[in-house]
Write a protein that holds these residues in place. Sequence first.
Motif, PDB file in Angstrom:
ATOM      1  N   GLY A 119       0.815  -1.209   0.000  1.00 45.85           N
ATOM      2  CA  GLY A 119       0.000   0.000   0.000  1.00 45.85           C
ATOM      3  C   GLY A 119       0.845   1.254   0.000  1.00 45.85           C
ATOM      4  O   GLY A 119       1.894   1.304   0.658  1.00 45.85           O
ATOM      5  N   ARG A 120       0.390   2.247  -0.750  1.00 44.86           N
ATOM      6  CA  ARG A 120       1.074   3.556  -0.772  1.00 44.86           C
ATOM      7  C   ARG A 120       1.046   4.139   0.639  1.00 44.86           C
ATOM      8  O   ARG A 120       0.048   3.991   1.368  1.00 44.86           O
ATOM      9  CB  ARG A 120       0.386   4.489  -1.783  1.00 44.86           C
ATOM     10  N   ASP A 121       2.119   4.837   0.999  1.00 45.78           N
ATOM     11  CA  ASP A 121       2.209   5.307   2.388  1.00 45.78           C
ATOM     12  C   ASP A 121       1.397   6.572   2.650  1.00 45.78           C
ATOM     13  O   ASP A 121       1.388   7.082   3.771  1.00 45.78           O
ATOM     14  CB  ASP A 121       3.668   5.481   2.828  1.00 45.78           C
ATOM     15  N   SER A 138      -1.881   6.564   2.123  1.00 46.44           N
ATOM     16  CA  SER A 138      -3.237   6.086   2.412  1.00 46.44           C
ATOM     17  C   SER A 138      -3.478   6.034   3.919  1.00 46.44           C
ATOM     18  O   SER A 138      -2.653   5.511   4.680  1.00 46.44           O
ATOM     19  CB  SER A 138      -3.398   4.682   1.813  1.00 46.44           C
ATOM     20  N   SER A 139      -4.628   6.562   4.340  1.00 49.96           N
ATOM     21  CA  SER A 139      -4.945   6.546   5.776  1.00 49.96           C
ATOM     22  C   SER A 139      -4.968   5.107   6.293  1.00 49.96           C
ATOM     23  O   SER A 139      -4.449   4.819   7.375  1.00 49.96           O
ATOM     24  CB  SER A 139      -6.284   7.241   6.033  1.00 49.96           C
ATOM     25  N   ASN A 140      -5.561   4.217   5.515  1.00 45.31           N
ATOM     26  CA  ASN A 140      -5.687   2.842   6.011  1.00 45.31           C
ATOM     27  C   ASN A 140      -4.350   2.108   6.044  1.00 45.31           C
ATOM     28  O   ASN A 140      -4.156   1.227   6.886  1.00 45.31           O
ATOM     29  CB  ASN A 140      -6.720   2.085   5.161  1.00 45.31           C
ATOM     30  N   VAL A 141      -3.440   2.489   5.164  1.00 47.15           N
ATOM     31  CA  VAL A 141      -2.100   1.873   5.177  1.00 47.15           C
ATOM     32  C   VAL A 141      -1.279   2.432   6.342  1.00 47.15           C
ATOM     33  O   VAL A 141      -0.473   1.722   6.961  1.00 47.15           O
ATOM     34  CB  VAL A 141      -1.386   2.107   3.821  1.00 47.15           C
ATOM     35  N   GLN A 142      -1.518   3.695   6.654  1.00 47.46           N
ATOM     36  CA  GLN A 142      -0.747   4.310   7.748  1.00 47.46           C
ATOM     37  C   GLN A 142      -1.016   3.636   9.100  1.00 47.46           C
ATOM     38  O   GLN A 142      -0.173   3.676   9.993  1.00 47.46           O
ATOM     39  CB  GLN A 142      -1.042   5.810   7.819  1.00 47.46           C
ATOM     40  N   LYS A 143      -2.192   3.008   9.221  1.00 45.87           N
ATOM     41  CA  LYS A 143      -2.500   2.347  10.512  1.00 45.87           C
ATOM     42  C   LYS A 143      -1.487   1.216  10.804  1.00 45.87           C
ATOM     43  O   LYS A 143      -0.823   1.254  11.846  1.00 45.87           O
ATOM     44  CB  LYS A 143      -3.930   1.800  10.506  1.00 45.87           C
ATOM     45  N   PRO A 144      -1.357   0.201   9.913  1.00 51.27           N
ATOM     46  CA  PRO A 144      -0.365  -0.845  10.223  1.00 51.27           C
ATOM     47  C   PRO A 144       1.073  -0.346  10.187  1.00 51.27           C
ATOM     48  O   PRO A 144       1.923  -0.866  10.925  1.00 51.27           O
ATOM     49  CB  PRO A 144      -0.600  -1.905   9.144  1.00 51.27           C
ATOM     50  N   VAL A 179       1.602   0.411  -3.935  1.00 43.83           N
ATOM     51  CA  VAL A 179       0.495  -0.006  -4.800  1.00 43.83           C
ATOM     52  C   VAL A 179      -0.705   0.860  -4.421  1.00 43.83           C
ATOM     53  O   VAL A 179      -0.787   1.373  -3.310  1.00 43.83           O
ATOM     54  CB  VAL A 179       0.255  -1.543  -4.644  1.00 43.83           C
ATOM     55  N   GLY A 180      -1.594   1.087  -5.384  1.00 41.32           N
ATOM     56  CA  GLY A 180      -2.755   1.948  -5.144  1.00 41.32           C
ATOM     57  C   GLY A 180      -2.455   3.397  -5.464  1.00 41.32           C
ATOM     58  O   GLY A 180      -1.282   3.780  -5.619  1.00 41.32           O
ATOM     59  N   GLY A 181      -3.510   4.195  -5.591  1.00 41.58           N
ATOM     60  CA  GLY A 181      -3.341   5.615  -5.941  1.00 41.58           C
ATOM     61  C   GLY A 181      -2.540   5.741  -7.230  1.00 41.58           C
ATOM     62  O   GLY A 181      -2.776   4.985  -8.189  1.00 41.58           O
ATOM     63  N   PRO A 182      -1.554   6.644  -7.272  1.00 46.74           N
ATOM     64  CA  PRO A 182      -0.799   6.850  -8.514  1.00 46.74           C
ATOM     65  C   PRO A 182       0.002   5.614  -8.931  1.00 46.74           C
ATOM     66  O   PRO A 182       0.406   5.502 -10.083  1.00 46.74           O
ATOM     67  CB  PRO A 182       0.156   8.007  -8.166  1.00 46.74           C
ATOM     68  N   GLY A 196      -2.217  -0.831  -9.765  1.00 45.98           N
ATOM     69  CA  GLY A 196      -1.830  -2.225  -9.498  1.00 45.98           C
ATOM     70  C   GLY A 196      -2.858  -3.031  -8.722  1.00 45.98           C
ATOM     71  O   GLY A 196      -2.678  -4.236  -8.526  1.00 45.98           O
ATOM     72  N   LEU A 197      -3.960  -2.373  -8.286  1.00 45.01           N
ATOM     73  CA  LEU A 197      -4.921  -3.109  -7.449  1.00 45.01           C
ATOM     74  C   LEU A 197      -5.753  -4.112  -8.257  1.00 45.01           C
ATOM     75  O   LEU A 197      -6.372  -5.001  -7.677  1.00 45.01           O
ATOM     76  CB  LEU A 197      -5.858  -2.134  -6.715  1.00 45.01           C
ATOM     77  N   ASP A 198      -5.768  -3.926  -9.585  1.00 48.07           N
ATOM     78  CA  ASP A 198      -6.545  -4.848 -10.421  1.00 48.07           C
ATOM     79  C   ASP A 198      -5.692  -5.968 -11.014  1.00 48.07           C
ATOM     80  O   ASP A 198      -6.207  -6.834 -11.724  1.00 48.07           O
ATOM     81  CB  ASP A 198      -7.231  -4.068 -11.566  1.00 48.07           C
ATOM     82  N   ASN A 246     -10.791  -7.802  -2.608  1.00 52.36           N
ATOM     83  CA  ASN A 246     -11.521  -6.529  -2.536  1.00 52.36           C
ATOM     84  C   ASN A 246     -10.796  -5.422  -3.296  1.00 52.36           C
ATOM     85  O   ASN A 246     -11.308  -4.318  -3.417  1.00 52.36           O
ATOM     86  CB  ASN A 246     -11.678  -6.100  -1.071  1.00 52.36           C
ATOM     87  N   ARG A 247      -9.556  -5.696  -3.747  1.00 50.02           N
ATOM     88  CA  ARG A 247      -8.754  -4.722  -4.513  1.00 50.02           C
ATOM     89  C   ARG A 247      -8.505  -3.442  -3.714  1.00 50.02           C
ATOM     90  O   ARG A 247      -8.632  -2.331  -4.237  1.00 50.02           O
ATOM     91  CB  ARG A 247      -9.448  -4.391  -5.851  1.00 50.02           C
ATOM     92  N   LYS A 248      -8.229  -3.608  -2.447  1.00 46.34           N
ATOM     93  CA  LYS A 248      -7.982  -2.447  -1.573  1.00 46.34           C
ATOM     94  C   LYS A 248      -6.682  -2.646  -0.810  1.00 46.34           C
ATOM     95  O   LYS A 248      -6.235  -3.778  -0.590  1.00 46.34           O
ATOM     96  CB  LYS A 248      -9.127  -2.290  -0.552  1.00 46.34           C
ATOM     97  N   ILE A 249      -6.118  -1.522  -0.380  1.00 46.56           N
ATOM     98  CA  ILE A 249      -4.950  -1.551   0.483  1.00 46.56           C
ATOM     99  C   ILE A 249      -5.377  -1.085   1.879  1.00 46.56           C
ATOM    100  O   ILE A 249      -6.346  -0.311   1.987  1.00 46.56           O
ATOM    101  CB  ILE A 249      -3.814  -0.637  -0.083  1.00 46.56           C
ATOM    102  N   PRO A 250      -4.697  -1.573   2.926  1.00 44.14           N
ATOM    103  CA  PRO A 250      -3.506  -2.410   2.937  1.00 44.14           C
ATOM    104  C   PRO A 250      -3.804  -3.909   2.891  1.00 44.14           C
ATOM    105  O   PRO A 250      -4.924  -4.341   3.168  1.00 44.14           O
ATOM    106  CB  PRO A 250      -2.883  -2.074   4.293  1.00 44.14           C
ATOM    107  N   VAL A 251      -2.739  -4.652   2.574  1.00 48.45           N
ATOM    108  CA  VAL A 251      -2.705  -6.109   2.728  1.00 48.45           C
ATOM    109  C   VAL A 251      -1.341  -6.411   3.330  1.00 48.45           C
ATOM    110  O   VAL A 251      -0.368  -5.729   3.003  1.00 48.45           O
ATOM    111  CB  VAL A 251      -2.760  -6.848   1.372  1.00 48.45           C
ATOM    112  N   LEU A 256     -16.278   7.671  11.006  1.00 41.68           N
ATOM    113  CA  LEU A 256     -15.403   8.608  10.288  1.00 41.68           C
ATOM    114  C   LEU A 256     -15.180   8.188   8.839  1.00 41.68           C
ATOM    115  O   LEU A 256     -15.319   8.992   7.915  1.00 41.68           O
ATOM    116  CB  LEU A 256     -14.042   8.741  10.994  1.00 41.68           C
ATOM    117  N   TRP A 257     -14.812   6.920   8.654  1.00 37.73           N
ATOM    118  CA  TRP A 257     -14.407   6.461   7.323  1.00 37.73           C
ATOM    119  C   TRP A 257     -15.487   6.657   6.243  1.00 37.73           C
ATOM    120  O   TRP A 257     -15.162   7.056   5.123  1.00 37.73           O
ATOM    121  CB  TRP A 257     -13.939   4.994   7.402  1.00 37.73           C
ATOM    122  N   PRO A 258     -16.780   6.444   6.543  1.00 36.48           N
ATOM    123  CA  PRO A 258     -17.774   6.632   5.478  1.00 36.48           C
ATOM    124  C   PRO A 258     -17.843   8.075   4.975  1.00 36.48           C
ATOM    125  O   PRO A 258     -18.276   8.318   3.857  1.00 36.48           O
ATOM    126  CB  PRO A 258     -19.101   6.222   6.128  1.00 36.48           C
TER     127      PRO A 258
END
Length: 206
Positions: free
Chosen positions: A6-8, A10-16, A32-35, A38-40, A50-55, A104-106
């Motif tokens: 995951g790109r650094d 991303s809020s969700n990638v920053q958590k892990p 991966v993701g954003g600019p 590669g998610l597809d 789900n084609r989302k980051i992070p993994v 928050l996330w929604p």
Amino acid sequence: MLKIWGRDTSSNVQKPLWAAEELGLSYERVDVGGPFAGLDKSEFVALNPNRKIPVIDHDGFILWESNAVTRYLAGLDSTGKLWPKAAHERALADQWMDWCNSHLWPVFPIVIVGLLRTPPEKRDNAAIEKANEILESEWTVLDKHLAKTPYVAGESFSAGDIPAGVFAWRRYELPVKRTALPNLDAWYARLKERPAYQKTVMTPLS
Ligand SMILES: N[C@@H](CCC(=O)N[C@@H](CS)C(=O)NCC(=O)O)C(=O)O
């Protein structure tokens, strides 16, 4: 070996990433993701359908969903540094992590995409303002809780502070109308003192 996809930015990638830094875990991060897209790609979809980051891939164990990943990493440390040993503290950490996903996330993406990724002439300012008003009323709930304890699960910092802390950086950095929330301010000031937060979250928004 721990690999985090995951790109650094991303809020969700920053958590892990933040959790890994707090625990001093060594890891390799893959953009991966954003600019980076590669998610597809089939290799990525095989990791996260789900084609989302992070993994993450931890010695062959694959896990996605940022809060689950953060809890998993926190649980690797047996001293309870990020995952409290007391059941009620663990439950509070869990509660506030889930609260971020439900409250928050929604709404956050409306503000983030609107202010950071949409040219001013194309912005729906009314929608951004409305979303921000909703977020401010959500932050008020956390502010009230933080009047009782310095961190969401009690006296000590825990994984429970991580998701809200990631979004707090955005709340304070974005040019939005902010309600006066003194307990949230004090908690945020405490987070900003943490080297792991400085390294993984306090970075330019995009
Ligand atoms: N509920 C999921 C949400 C994952 C998610 O939506 N991630 C975003 C980044 S914050 C994503 O993959 N966006 C596509 C991209 O960055 O290209 C989680 O917490 O992991």
